[in-house]
Every structure is written in C-alpha cells, then in structure tokens.
Design an enzyme around this catalytic site. Structure first.
Site, PDB file in Angstrom:
ATOM      1  N   ILE A   1      -2.310  -6.281  16.020  1.00  0.00           N
ATOM      2  CA  ILE A   1      -2.433  -5.359  14.929  1.00  0.00           C
ATOM      3  C   ILE A   1      -2.644  -6.125  13.486  1.00  0.00           C
ATOM      4  O   ILE A   1      -2.366  -7.318  13.623  1.00  0.00           O
ATOM      5  CB  ILE A   1      -1.329  -4.307  14.535  1.00  0.00           C
ATOM      6  CG1 ILE A   1      -0.068  -5.145  14.065  1.00  0.00           C
ATOM      7  CG2 ILE A   1      -1.234  -3.336  15.761  1.00  0.00           C
ATOM      8  CD1 ILE A   1       1.097  -4.059  13.559  1.00  0.00           C
ATOM      9  N   CYS A   2      -3.453  -5.704  12.554  1.00  0.00           N
ATOM     10  CA  CYS A   2      -3.523  -6.300  11.052  1.00  0.00           C
ATOM     11  C   CYS A   2      -2.159  -6.745  10.680  1.00  0.00           C
ATOM     12  O   CYS A   2      -1.401  -5.807  10.678  1.00  0.00           O
ATOM     13  CB  CYS A   2      -4.335  -5.267  10.302  1.00  0.00           C
ATOM     14  SG  CYS A   2      -4.779  -6.252   8.808  1.00  0.00           S
TER      15      CYS A   2
END
Length: 142
Positions: free
Chosen positions: A79-80
């Site tokens: 995920i970011c």
C-alpha cells in the site's frame, strides 16, 4: 480497550515482541470488505509487521490477498506508505490501521495511485472497475 490482565498492542510489542516473532514472524490479520462496495463480503489477509520503534512508527502492512485497487499493488499487496505514515502518532493503534484501510477500500485516492491504470479506470469507468474488483474478490477473498 484490553480486558483486565490482557496486554494491549503497545504493551505486547514492548514485552513480548521478540518471543512472538520467534513463534510467528508474520502475524496475519483479516480485514473485511466494506459494505456497499465491490469489496463487500471479502476477507482480505493482511501482513502486519511492527517495527522495533512501534508505537512511534506505524506497522508495515501489505495485503496478502490479491486486491484490484488503485492504491494497492496488485502483484505485491503493498500500500502507499503515506496512507499510515502521514498521520501516525504514538497514540494510534491497530484499530486506527484497520479503520484507515477500510476507508481506503471505500474511497480510493486516484490522485496518488500505485496502479495508475486502475485509478484511471476508477475515475472514468466505475462500472468496469467495480466489476473487475468484485471478480478479484470472488476469486481471491472468499
């Protein structure tokens, strides 16, 4: 809040982290898909890794279940980093992590995607995006 006599996440990480990692170095958790989304009914396995600096630094998280989402790498589950790091403080906990990930599934950030093609599809053809996301949920998260 933890029951009396139970260690909360911070107490656990400080007192038992070394032993827990020796037994299970990759604790798996499950996030359920938000109602009213293409992810509804899905059970997404997460890999949470608590750094030695926890609670001052957030856990590292990745989806082990394949997810069709602009902010989650389809092939790695990454995920970011900004999703958790930008608002993290030592008073936050695993409940905050789950709430943040749940909101991310409900409301993708198409302005800062890890998967630009999926973000473009989400923005321009939501029906196709929803169909593909649901297909991946049916295949990998049930």
């Amino acid at each position: 809040a933890p029951r009396a006599g139970c260690a909360g996440p911070r107490a656990f990480s400080r007192r038992f982290a070394g032993r827990a990692r020796a037994v299970d170095p990759r604790p798996h958790q499950v996030l359920t898909g938000p109602d009213g989304t293409a992810y509804e009914g899905g059970a997404f396995q997460l890999d949470l890794k608590f750094p030695t600096e926890y609670p001052f630094k957030p856990p590292k998280i990745k989806f082990e279940t394949k997810v069709y989402h602009p902010n989650i790498k389809t092939d790695t589950g990454e995920i970011c980093n900004d999703v958790l790091v930008s608002n993290w403080s030592p008073t936050l906990n695993v409940r905050y992590v789950y709430t943040t990930l749940h909101e991310l599934l409900k409301s993708p950030n198409v302005d800062h995607p890890l998967e630009p093609e999926i973000a473009q599809e989400f923005a321009s053809d939501r029906a196709t995006f929803d169909k593909k996301a649901k297909e991946m949920v049916d295949k990998h998260a049930r």
